[in-house]
Design a protein around this motif. Structure first.
Motif, PDB file in Angstrom:
ATOM      1  N   GLN A 121     -15.484 -18.977  73.984  1.00  0.00           N
ATOM      2  CA  GLN A 121     -14.664 -18.052  73.187  1.00  0.00           C
ATOM      3  C   GLN A 121     -13.368 -18.744  72.773  1.00  0.00           C
ATOM      4  OE1 GLN A 121     -13.944 -14.642  75.687  1.00  0.00           O
ATOM      5  NE2 GLN A 121     -12.962 -15.869  77.295  1.00  0.00           N
ATOM      6  N   SER A 123     -11.429 -18.456  70.149  1.00  0.00           N
ATOM      7  CA  SER A 123     -10.364 -17.604  69.591  1.00  0.00           C
ATOM      8  C   SER A 123      -9.591 -16.897  70.700  1.00  0.00           C
ATOM      9  CB  SER A 123     -10.970 -16.587  68.628  1.00  0.00           C
ATOM     10  OG  SER A 123     -11.625 -17.231  67.564  1.00  0.00           O
ATOM     11  N   ALA A 124     -10.311 -16.345  71.689  1.00  0.00           N
ATOM     12  CA  ALA A 124      -9.639 -15.649  72.784  1.00  0.00           C
ATOM     13  C   ALA A 124      -8.841 -16.605  73.655  1.00  0.00           C
ATOM     14  CB  ALA A 124     -10.669 -14.900  73.624  1.00  0.00           C
ATOM     15  N   SER A 125      -9.361 -17.811  73.872  1.00  0.00           N
ATOM     16  CA  SER A 125      -8.645 -18.777  74.703  1.00  0.00           C
ATOM     17  C   SER A 125      -7.358 -19.235  74.034  1.00  0.00           C
ATOM     18  CB  SER A 125      -9.545 -19.985  74.997  1.00  0.00           C
ATOM     19  OG  SER A 125     -10.683 -19.590  75.728  1.00  0.00           O
ATOM     20  N   HIS A 128      -4.374 -16.668  73.968  1.00  0.00           N
ATOM     21  CA  HIS A 128      -3.469 -16.515  75.111  1.00  0.00           C
ATOM     22  C   HIS A 128      -2.150 -17.243  74.898  1.00  0.00           C
ATOM     23  CE1 HIS A 128      -7.240 -15.755  77.764  1.00  0.00           C
ATOM     24  NE2 HIS A 128      -6.743 -14.622  77.301  1.00  0.00           N
TER      25      HIS A 128
END
Length: 227
Positions: A121, A123-125, A128
């Motif tokens: 993932q 984009s999610a990483s 942050h």
């Protein structure tokens, strides 16, 4: 005198050959291997219950995708626990008091969790690094701060484990030296110091177990962010 206090943290060697590898592998020899009997002995049953309890505590905050890390995290937990506890025995060497070893354990596992997040993932990483709703003028500063906090995680893992164990060993040696010196001069004070040493030893046993658990728990939390 000050140098002798730190002699316990020097690598053991024989004929110039470092014995650090033996001190790392020796705790694993104390763990009995499972047998093929239908009814195991009490020690094996207790060991299996302890392993299941640790695995449950470590895997509880993780999603199902992270359960494949159970064997790695459990093995690391048992290794650190055995090394920390055996290092409290007299005339022993504690490998986890070496920052180089702790960083060698923390950095590859932290990097593996980071690469797992970037692969599964991305984009999610990367999200942050920039919290949602950040004002535009603060974006560069926040990205720099979050990147620094991300890169400093393995260093914090290694330094935390090293500092706690080193401080405990130094305190035990200082108090035991004081008890020996005060025994012929002031026996009453020496007895009181020995009592303090006993209490400190019990505290260090708890610290050895807690630090091994915290090390693995933080790795599991880092993994949770990336799955």
């Amino acid at each position: 005198m000050n140098l002798s206090f730190f002699d316990q943290f020097m690598y053991p060697s024989l004929l110039g050959i470092p014995l650090i590898l033996i001190s790392l592998l020796f705790p694993t020899l104390l763990i009995p291997s499972p047998n093929k009997r239908w009814i195991t002995n009490r020690f094996s049953t207790l060991q299996l219950w302890f392993f299941q309890l640790i695995t449950k505590q470590i895997m509880m905050p993780l999603a199902k995708k992270g359960h494949k890390w159970a064997l790695i995290l459990l093995s690391l937990m048992i290794l650190l626990l055995m090394i920390n506890l055996l290092g409290l025995l007299p005339y022993t060497f504690t490998p986890t008091t070496q920052l180089s070893m702790n960083l060698a354990l923390a950095f590859p596992l932290w990097l593996a969790t980071l690469l797992t997040g970037l692969r599964n993932q991305p984009s999610a990483s990367l999200g942050h690094l920039l919290p949602e709703g950040t004002p535009t003028p603060l974006i560069p500063a926040l990205i720099l701060i979050e990147t620094t906090s991300l890169l400093i995680r393995p260093l914090a893992l290694g330094v935390r484990l090293t500092a706690n164990l080193t401080a405990g060993h130094l305190l035990i040696q200082l108090i035991s030296t004081a008890s020996t010196v005060l025994l012929p001069i002031m026996p009453t004070v020496s007895l009181l110091t020995t009592l303090i040493l006993l209490l400190l030893t019990i505290l260090e046993v708890a610290v050895a177990m807690i630090q091994a658990y915290v090390f693995v728990l933080l790795l599991s939390l880092y993994l949770q962010e990336n799955i």
